[in-house]
Scaffold this motif. Sequence first.
Motif, PDB file in Angstrom:
ATOM      1  N   SER A 129       0.830  -1.209   0.000  1.00  0.00           N
ATOM      2  CA  SER A 129       0.000   0.000   0.000  1.00  0.00           C
ATOM      3  C   SER A 129       0.862   1.256   0.000  1.00  0.00           C
ATOM      4  CB  SER A 129      -0.949   0.005   1.199  1.00  0.00           C
ATOM      5  OG  SER A 129      -0.259   0.242   2.417  1.00  0.00           O
ATOM      6  N   ALA A 130       2.114   1.137   0.482  1.00  0.00           N
ATOM      7  CA  ALA A 130       3.038   2.273   0.492  1.00  0.00           C
ATOM      8  C   ALA A 130       3.846   2.379  -0.796  1.00  0.00           C
ATOM      9  CB  ALA A 130       3.991   2.156   1.682  1.00  0.00           C
ATOM     10  N   GLY A 131       3.648   1.448  -1.727  1.00  0.00           N
ATOM     11  CA  GLY A 131       4.349   1.522  -3.002  1.00  0.00           C
ATOM     12  C   GLY A 131       5.694   0.846  -3.026  1.00  0.00           C
ATOM     13  N   ALA A 132       5.951  -0.071  -2.094  1.00  0.00           N
ATOM     14  CA  ALA A 132       7.241  -0.756  -2.034  1.00  0.00           C
ATOM     15  C   ALA A 132       7.251  -1.987  -2.937  1.00  0.00           C
ATOM     16  CB  ALA A 132       7.565  -1.156  -0.597  1.00  0.00           C
ATOM     17  N   GLU A 133       8.446  -2.415  -3.305  1.00  0.00           N
ATOM     18  CA  GLU A 133       8.659  -3.693  -3.982  1.00  0.00           C
ATOM     19  C   GLU A 133       8.985  -4.719  -2.904  1.00  0.00           C
ATOM     20  OE1 GLU A 133      11.574  -5.689  -7.424  1.00  0.00           O
ATOM     21  OE2 GLU A 133      11.784  -3.574  -6.850  1.00  0.00           O
ATOM     22  N   VAL A 134       8.328  -5.882  -2.950  1.00  0.00           N
ATOM     23  CA  VAL A 134       8.377  -6.801  -1.813  1.00  0.00           C
ATOM     24  C   VAL A 134       8.794  -8.203  -2.238  1.00  0.00           C
ATOM     25  CG1 VAL A 134       7.037  -7.894   0.031  1.00  0.00           C
ATOM     26  CG2 VAL A 134       6.614  -5.499  -0.565  1.00  0.00           C
ATOM     27  N   ILE A 135       9.719  -8.769  -1.458  1.00  0.00           N
ATOM     28  CA  ILE A 135      10.029 -10.200  -1.489  1.00  0.00           C
ATOM     29  C   ILE A 135       9.472 -10.813  -0.214  1.00  0.00           C
ATOM     30  CG2 ILE A 135      11.861 -11.937  -1.328  1.00  0.00           C
ATOM     31  CD1 ILE A 135      13.675 -10.010  -2.856  1.00  0.00           C
ATOM     32  N   ILE A 136       8.832 -11.978  -0.325  1.00  0.00           N
ATOM     33  CA  ILE A 136       8.383 -12.692   0.863  1.00  0.00           C
ATOM     34  C   ILE A 136       8.911 -14.119   0.789  1.00  0.00           C
ATOM     35  CG2 ILE A 136       6.157 -13.509  -0.056  1.00  0.00           C
ATOM     36  CD1 ILE A 136       4.987 -12.696   2.760  1.00  0.00           C
ATOM     37  N   THR A 137       9.264 -14.682   1.950  1.00  0.00           N
ATOM     38  CA  THR A 137       9.843 -16.023   1.998  1.00  0.00           C
ATOM     39  C   THR A 137       8.923 -16.981   2.742  1.00  0.00           C
ATOM     40  OG1 THR A 137      11.041 -15.825   4.092  1.00  0.00           O
ATOM     41  CG2 THR A 137      12.127 -14.956   2.129  1.00  0.00           C
ATOM     42  N   SER A 138       9.029 -18.260   2.417  1.00  0.00           N
ATOM     43  CA  SER A 138       8.319 -19.331   3.104  1.00  0.00           C
ATOM     44  C   SER A 138       8.924 -20.644   2.653  1.00  0.00           C
ATOM     45  CB  SER A 138       6.817 -19.292   2.783  1.00  0.00           C
ATOM     46  OG  SER A 138       6.137 -20.415   3.339  1.00  0.00           O
ATOM     47  N   LYS A 139       8.632 -21.704   3.360  1.00  0.00           N
ATOM     48  CA  LYS A 139       9.038 -23.038   2.909  1.00  0.00           C
ATOM     49  C   LYS A 139       7.887 -23.762   2.215  1.00  0.00           C
ATOM     50  CE  LYS A 139       8.014 -25.268   7.351  1.00  0.00           C
ATOM     51  NZ  LYS A 139       8.569 -26.072   8.477  1.00  0.00           N
ATOM     52  N   ASP A 140       6.750 -23.079   2.080  1.00  0.00           N
ATOM     53  CA  ASP A 140       5.529 -23.686   1.555  1.00  0.00           C
ATOM     54  C   ASP A 140       5.161 -23.005   0.241  1.00  0.00           C
ATOM     55  OD1 ASP A 140       2.749 -24.209   1.052  1.00  0.00           O
ATOM     56  OD2 ASP A 140       2.518 -24.842   3.136  1.00  0.00           O
ATOM     57  N   ASP A 141       5.227 -23.747  -0.863  1.00  0.00           N
ATOM     58  CA  ASP A 141       4.939 -23.157  -2.166  1.00  0.00           C
ATOM     59  C   ASP A 141       3.496 -22.680  -2.277  1.00  0.00           C
ATOM     60  OD1 ASP A 141       7.480 -23.399  -3.256  1.00  0.00           O
ATOM     61  OD2 ASP A 141       7.117 -25.420  -4.017  1.00  0.00           O
ATOM     62  N   ALA A 142       2.575 -23.388  -1.648  1.00  0.00           N
ATOM     63  CA  ALA A 142       1.170 -22.977  -1.708  1.00  0.00           C
ATOM     64  C   ALA A 142       0.980 -21.623  -1.026  1.00  0.00           C
ATOM     65  CB  ALA A 142       0.279 -24.031  -1.066  1.00  0.00           C
ATOM     66  N   LYS A 143       1.651 -21.431   0.099  1.00  0.00           N
ATOM     67  CA  LYS A 143       1.559 -20.148   0.795  1.00  0.00           C
ATOM     68  C   LYS A 143       2.214 -19.043  -0.029  1.00  0.00           C
ATOM     69  CE  LYS A 143       1.334 -21.975   5.515  1.00  0.00           C
ATOM     70  NZ  LYS A 143       1.986 -22.003   6.857  1.00  0.00           N
ATOM     71  N   LEU A 144       3.310 -19.366  -0.691  1.00  0.00           N
ATOM     72  CA  LEU A 144       3.968 -18.367  -1.527  1.00  0.00           C
ATOM     73  C   LEU A 144       3.070 -17.956  -2.695  1.00  0.00           C
ATOM     74  CD1 LEU A 144       7.618 -19.734  -1.564  1.00  0.00           C
ATOM     75  CD2 LEU A 144       6.798 -17.670  -0.435  1.00  0.00           C
ATOM     76  N   SER A 145       2.328 -18.905  -3.239  1.00  0.00           N
ATOM     77  CA  SER A 145       1.399 -18.573  -4.322  1.00  0.00           C
ATOM     78  C   SER A 145       0.313 -17.623  -3.823  1.00  0.00           C
ATOM     79  CB  SER A 145       0.754 -19.846  -4.879  1.00  0.00           C
ATOM     80  OG  SER A 145       1.718 -20.660  -5.516  1.00  0.00           O
ATOM     81  N   ARG A 146      -0.184 -17.868  -2.615  1.00  0.00           N
ATOM     82  CA  ARG A 146      -1.203 -16.976  -2.048  1.00  0.00           C
ATOM     83  C   ARG A 146      -0.624 -15.602  -1.743  1.00  0.00           C
ATOM     84  NH1 ARG A 146      -4.591 -20.020   2.536  1.00  0.00           N
ATOM     85  NH2 ARG A 146      -5.840 -18.117   2.274  1.00  0.00           N
ATOM     86  N   ALA A 147       0.633 -15.569  -1.296  1.00  0.00           N
ATOM     87  CA  ALA A 147       1.279 -14.277  -1.035  1.00  0.00           C
ATOM     88  C   ALA A 147       1.462 -13.493  -2.326  1.00  0.00           C
ATOM     89  CB  ALA A 147       2.618 -14.490  -0.336  1.00  0.00           C
TER      90      ALA A 147
END
Length: 352
Positions: A194-212
Amino acid sequence: MTITYTDPLTDVQDVRHVELSRWGEANLSITTAARPHPGPRQVLVQMKAISLNFRDLLVINGLYNPKMPLPLVPVSDGAGVIVERGPGAHKFEQGALVMPIHVPGWTGGRPDSDATPRGGPAPGVLAEYVVFDERELVEAPGHLDAIEASTLPCAAVTAWNGLFGGSEPVRPGDRVVILGTGGVGLFALQFAKSAGAEVIITSKDDAKLSRAAALGADHVINYSHDPDWGRTARRLFSDVGADVVIELGGAATLNQSLRAVRRGGTVAMIGSVTGADVERLSLPPIFMRSVTMRGVAVGSRDLFEDMNRAISRERIRPIVHRVFSGLGSFRDALAELASGSHFGKVVVEVAA
């Protein structure tokens, strides 16, 4: 937000709460007590929903601070409706949907040295009715219901503080790395985007990464497949690195977070879900690259209110993983949180 409540308060004499008598989830029990009454500048709140944080698991199992006194009403986060106002309590209308701040008394600036959070050592909110000082409450954004509002006091304020509470708040075009897809991580994702940032998010779960990614994450990294994910994050950010890393892992992730952050960037130290003691940490890269290591412990009422204004303006809705029903379902909710299967917040609805 104002809610019409139907509870016949004049007929309510005894109310229930969950009490922890000894360390361990097996020692949680539902206890009955006389209905509390608000004093000067206090209000009585009928709790509608509570939400769980990893900290609640630590407290209940004696891992957070085994020296804190018992018995204890656990859980810091919730939302409810004001059903009675004491003398001089005029800040909120009766029927307002409100949330308690995480640390009683911390309304702005730095917390007092003796400040203690709710849900341990200060009494928590896992109860049908709770009395609060009206100065320690914040009204919920008007577009949220009680279940959604209950998720804000700890996880959301922590994420907001990590991104915007330091000397250099995240700005449009900044780059942010977020560790994990729990409550703090997903709030941080929503706020950063919402602030206009570029974001990387990490997880060990591919399904959660798809939702992110569906929520707006620009890049996702499965750290179980990429143990050197800090270097990957730096490469994704033009070999410069992140302006801010929302560090939620602790011992097993800190060195990679330091690889991911840019020169002059900030690592917001928030969690330690992988452990609290870092065995190997090279200090020269921190001071030679002018990296700021910033501890974040939730935030004040002022930060909470700032965050709520942004949530209202951007119409942000918390991600709720699952809702359990009634005080008696609290252990099941804890088990869901402990399993690590959640994507977003685990909530217990106390009263419909």
